[in-house]
Design a protein around this motif. Structure first.
Motif, PDB file in Angstrom:
ATOM      1  N   ALA A 118      -1.811   7.168  -7.445  1.00 55.18           N
ATOM      2  CA  ALA A 118      -2.650   6.132  -8.047  1.00 55.18           C
ATOM      3  C   ALA A 118      -1.934   5.481  -9.221  1.00 55.18           C
ATOM      4  O   ALA A 118      -1.425   6.177 -10.110  1.00 55.18           O
ATOM      5  CB  ALA A 118      -3.965   6.740  -8.510  1.00 55.18           C
ATOM      6  N   SER A 170       3.082   8.672 -11.027  1.00 52.89           N
ATOM      7  CA  SER A 170       3.057   7.802  -9.839  1.00 52.89           C
ATOM      8  C   SER A 170       4.354   7.021  -9.638  1.00 52.89           C
ATOM      9  O   SER A 170       4.826   6.910  -8.490  1.00 52.89           O
ATOM     10  CB  SER A 170       1.860   6.857  -9.886  1.00 52.89           C
ATOM     11  OG  SER A 170       1.923   5.993 -10.999  1.00 52.89           O
ATOM     12  N   GLY A 220      -0.510   4.628   5.945  1.00 59.75           N
ATOM     13  CA  GLY A 220      -1.087   3.973   4.771  1.00 59.75           C
ATOM     14  C   GLY A 220      -0.167   2.909   4.238  1.00 59.75           C
ATOM     15  O   GLY A 220      -0.614   1.891   3.752  1.00 59.75           O
ATOM     16  N   SER A 246       1.234   3.302  -2.270  1.00 65.70           N
ATOM     17  CA  SER A 246       0.579   4.392  -2.996  1.00 65.70           C
ATOM     18  C   SER A 246      -0.600   4.977  -2.233  1.00 65.70           C
ATOM     19  O   SER A 246      -1.279   5.868  -2.744  1.00 65.70           O
ATOM     20  CB  SER A 246       0.094   3.894  -4.367  1.00 65.70           C
ATOM     21  OG  SER A 246      -0.840   2.841  -4.222  1.00 65.70           O
ATOM     22  N   HIS A 247      -0.838   4.499  -1.003  1.00 64.74           N
ATOM     23  CA  HIS A 247      -1.976   4.972  -0.225  1.00 64.74           C
ATOM     24  C   HIS A 247      -1.530   5.988   0.833  1.00 64.74           C
ATOM     25  O   HIS A 247      -0.358   6.109   1.153  1.00 64.74           O
ATOM     26  CB  HIS A 247      -2.676   3.801   0.472  1.00 64.74           C
ATOM     27  CG  HIS A 247      -3.267   2.811  -0.472  1.00 64.74           C
ATOM     28  ND1 HIS A 247      -3.935   1.679  -0.067  1.00 64.74           N
ATOM     29  CD2 HIS A 247      -3.289   2.771  -1.827  1.00 64.74           C
ATOM     30  CE1 HIS A 247      -4.343   1.000  -1.120  1.00 64.74           C
ATOM     31  NE2 HIS A 247      -3.954   1.637  -2.197  1.00 64.74           N
ATOM     32  N   PRO A 300      -7.685  10.168  -8.022  1.00 66.67           N
ATOM     33  CA  PRO A 300      -8.312   9.654  -6.799  1.00 66.67           C
ATOM     34  C   PRO A 300      -7.348   9.637  -5.618  1.00 66.67           C
ATOM     35  O   PRO A 300      -7.750   9.777  -4.473  1.00 66.67           O
ATOM     36  CB  PRO A 300      -8.751   8.240  -7.185  1.00 66.67           C
ATOM     37  CG  PRO A 300      -7.954   7.892  -8.395  1.00 66.67           C
ATOM     38  CD  PRO A 300      -7.689   9.178  -9.107  1.00 66.67           C
ATOM     39  N   SER A 301      -6.058   9.438  -5.887  1.00 66.19           N
ATOM     40  CA  SER A 301      -4.999   9.601  -4.888  1.00 66.19           C
ATOM     41  C   SER A 301      -3.740   9.996  -5.658  1.00 66.19           C
ATOM     42  O   SER A 301      -3.571   9.606  -6.815  1.00 66.19           O
ATOM     43  CB  SER A 301      -4.767   8.324  -4.071  1.00 66.19           C
ATOM     44  OG  SER A 301      -4.213   7.308  -4.867  1.00 66.19           O
ATOM     45  N   SER A 337      -1.862   9.514   1.287  1.00 72.21           N
ATOM     46  CA  SER A 337      -1.249  10.820   1.050  1.00 72.21           C
ATOM     47  C   SER A 337      -2.269  11.701   0.333  1.00 72.21           C
ATOM     48  O   SER A 337      -3.280  11.227  -0.189  1.00 72.21           O
ATOM     49  CB  SER A 337       0.035  10.689   0.234  1.00 72.21           C
ATOM     50  OG  SER A 337      -0.241  10.040  -0.999  1.00 72.21           O
ATOM     51  N   ASP A 338      -2.011  13.005   0.292  1.00 71.47           N
ATOM     52  CA  ASP A 338      -2.895  13.937  -0.396  1.00 71.47           C
ATOM     53  C   ASP A 338      -2.042  14.875  -1.249  1.00 71.47           C
ATOM     54  O   ASP A 338      -0.814  14.923  -1.097  1.00 71.47           O
ATOM     55  CB  ASP A 338      -3.745  14.718   0.609  1.00 71.47           C
ATOM     56  CG  ASP A 338      -2.891  15.456   1.634  1.00 71.47           C
ATOM     57  OD1 ASP A 338      -2.121  16.354   1.232  1.00 71.47           O
ATOM     58  OD2 ASP A 338      -2.989  15.137   2.829  1.00 71.47           O
ATOM     59  N   HIS A 361       0.827  -1.219   0.000  1.00 75.86           N
ATOM     60  CA  HIS A 361       0.000   0.000   0.000  1.00 75.86           C
ATOM     61  C   HIS A 361       0.857   1.263   0.000  1.00 75.86           C
ATOM     62  O   HIS A 361       0.503   2.260   0.626  1.00 75.86           O
ATOM     63  CB  HIS A 361      -0.942   0.015   1.212  1.00 75.86           C
ATOM     64  CG  HIS A 361      -1.747  -1.237   1.360  1.00 75.86           C
ATOM     65  ND1 HIS A 361      -2.607  -1.701   0.389  1.00 75.86           N
ATOM     66  CD2 HIS A 361      -1.798  -2.145   2.376  1.00 75.86           C
ATOM     67  CE1 HIS A 361      -3.170  -2.829   0.803  1.00 75.86           C
ATOM     68  NE2 HIS A 361      -2.698  -3.116   1.981  1.00 75.86           N
TER      69      HIS A 361
END
Length: 443
Positions: A177, A183, A240, A140-141, A173-174, A143-144, A138
């Motif tokens: 992503a 990415s 994340g 890639s999860h 979406p993130s 964060s903003d 995960h």
């Protein structure tokens, strides 16, 4: 903001046009975009310069992976991918020059799996054959856009570029992503913040997978803890990212004593069990009931009795139901030639080989015994004559031709050997078997 001008957008279009990729949510292909590029590129450059550019709609397309899970993948429009490529072209030289470590491969220009393998082989050649393998799940999860832009702002100081970069991420979406042009770069940027905290380890990282090389299992366990602390259990990598129990593991080579692999007091089945137990940590116990559950009933009792009679294991007791003690066994390493650190030769094999569930204990013991006959410095051994040669020249108690033939068939089916025509010592040609020896320097 010159890096998002017409010249750089045109260069990014040429790069993107070399790849075959599907259209986004608007249905436009690269061929469609190129046909009107003389109009679209100047218009896009002006929108980026004036801050009027906004990302288009996304096409969501989950992809099945080899493990059976689905990878949530997004497909931007071709124009958005063009902007992502131009942004990556602008940022990548900065990060390559002073941010990414030399031992990091994957999603980098001029580096790939072969680069990572060469670096790993260089450590193994120096004797660091215990490997702590940590896969950051995960990654890639969690964060903003503001957070990711702040990572980049440490190295890039063009405020207008950072604002457009933030706008591009806001349309996803993130921010990380999978499927976007930025990415892969951002995953490396995210983990580079943890990489800087691990300067004293022998590391190779490919994408989100760390391998720490060590001289012993104990050192590899310490390295694993260091990587986990820095890559997951720290605010350096935002919440994340995780490591699952199956993703963090040790993958060392086993140094199996050659004299034990050739001990003619033991059947091949007992030698295979001995090899499997040798891969355990010192002091670990096992029971016959556990072997029966994991390997099937029928042979483990007298197989363990062989090892006990030869002095390789000794009987201990572990708590059972109520106040009773269950019979358990512990490997007696000091009784094994070469196991106490003396100068006996060794047979090298990955732990995965000694624990290969596709093979019976007899097949594993046979493989290790045959590899023990390899000449120093060579990596394979030939068995001319097949089962007949085994039965005649390599005696092991309780091993008939039928059982040995079955074990040889298991090894060939699992890819550990090959069947080919060979010349025997008497000069005659016959069918034989060739087994590859798994040495760290040969992998």
């Amino acid at each position: 903001m010159p890096f998002l001008g017409e010249r750089h957008l045109a260069a990014a279009l040429r790069q993107c046009g070399r790849r075959r990729s599907c259209p986004g949510a608007d249905g436009m292909t690269w061929a469609d975009y190129r046909r009107a590029a003389a109009i679209r590129i100047p218009r896009l450059a002006r929108a980026l310069r004036e801050g009027a550019w906004r990302p288009g709609p996304l096409r969501i397309n989950p992809l099945p992976t080899y493990s059976g899970k689905e990878l949530p993948c997004v497909i931007p429009t071709v124009e958005d991918r063009l902007v992502h490529r131009a942004m990556r072209n602008a940022v990548e030289p900065v990060l390559e020059a002073g941010v990414f470590a030399d031992w990091v491969s994957g999603y980098r220009p001029g580096r790939n799996r072969i680069t990572a393998l060469r670096q790993a082989m260089a450590w193994a050649d120096q004797g660091f054959t215990s490997v702590a393998d940590v896969d950051v799940a995960h990654v890639s999860h969690g964060s903003d856009p503001e957070q990711v832009t702040s990572w980049l702002a440490v190295h890039v100081h063009d405020g207008t570029f950072l604002d457009r970069f933030r706008t591009a991420l806001a349309g996803l979406p993130s921010p990380l992503a999978p499927g976007t042009g930025v990415s892969p770069l951002l995953i490396n940027l995210r983990l580079s913040r943890a990489d800087r905290l691990l300067p004293d380890l022998r590391l190779v990282r490919f994408a989100d997978n760390y391998c720490a090389f060590a001289a012993s299992r104990t050192e590899a366990e310490r390295a694993m803890e260091r990587v986990l602390d820095r890559s997951v259990r720290t605010p350096v990598v935002p919440q994340g990212a995780t490591v699952t129990d199956t993703a963090a593991r040790l993958t060392p080579f086993a140094k199996l004593p050659r004299a034990a692999a050739l001990d003619d007091r033991l059947s091949y089945r007992a030698r295979g069990l001995l090899a499997e137990r040798w891969c355990d940590r010192p002091g670990w116990t096992f029971t016959i009931e556990h072997l029966a559950r994991t390997r099937g009933p029928g042979v483990e009792g007298h197989t363990v009795a062989e090892l006990r009679a030869a002095g390789y294991v000794h009987l201990t007791g572990v708590p059972g139901r109520g106040d009773r003690l269950r019979s358990a066994f512990t490997l007696h390493r000091a009784a094994i030639p070469g196991g106490a650190g003396n100068a006996e030769p060794w047979v090298w094999a990955p732990y995965a080989t000694a624990r290969d569930g596709r093979l019976s204990y007899r097949a594993r013991g046979l493989l290790l015994a045959q590899l023990s006959y390899a000449e120093p410095g060579t990596h394979e051994v030939a068995l001319v004559g097949g089962v007949a040669a085994l039965a005649e020249h390599h005696q092991a108690p309780g091993e008939g031709r039928e059982a040995l033939g079955t074990a040889l068939g298991e090894l060939l089916a699992a890819g550990y050997g090959s069947r080919e025509r060979m010349r025997g010592l008497d000069g005659r040609i016959g069918w034989g078997r060739s087994f590859a020896e798994f040495r760290p320097e040969s992998r």
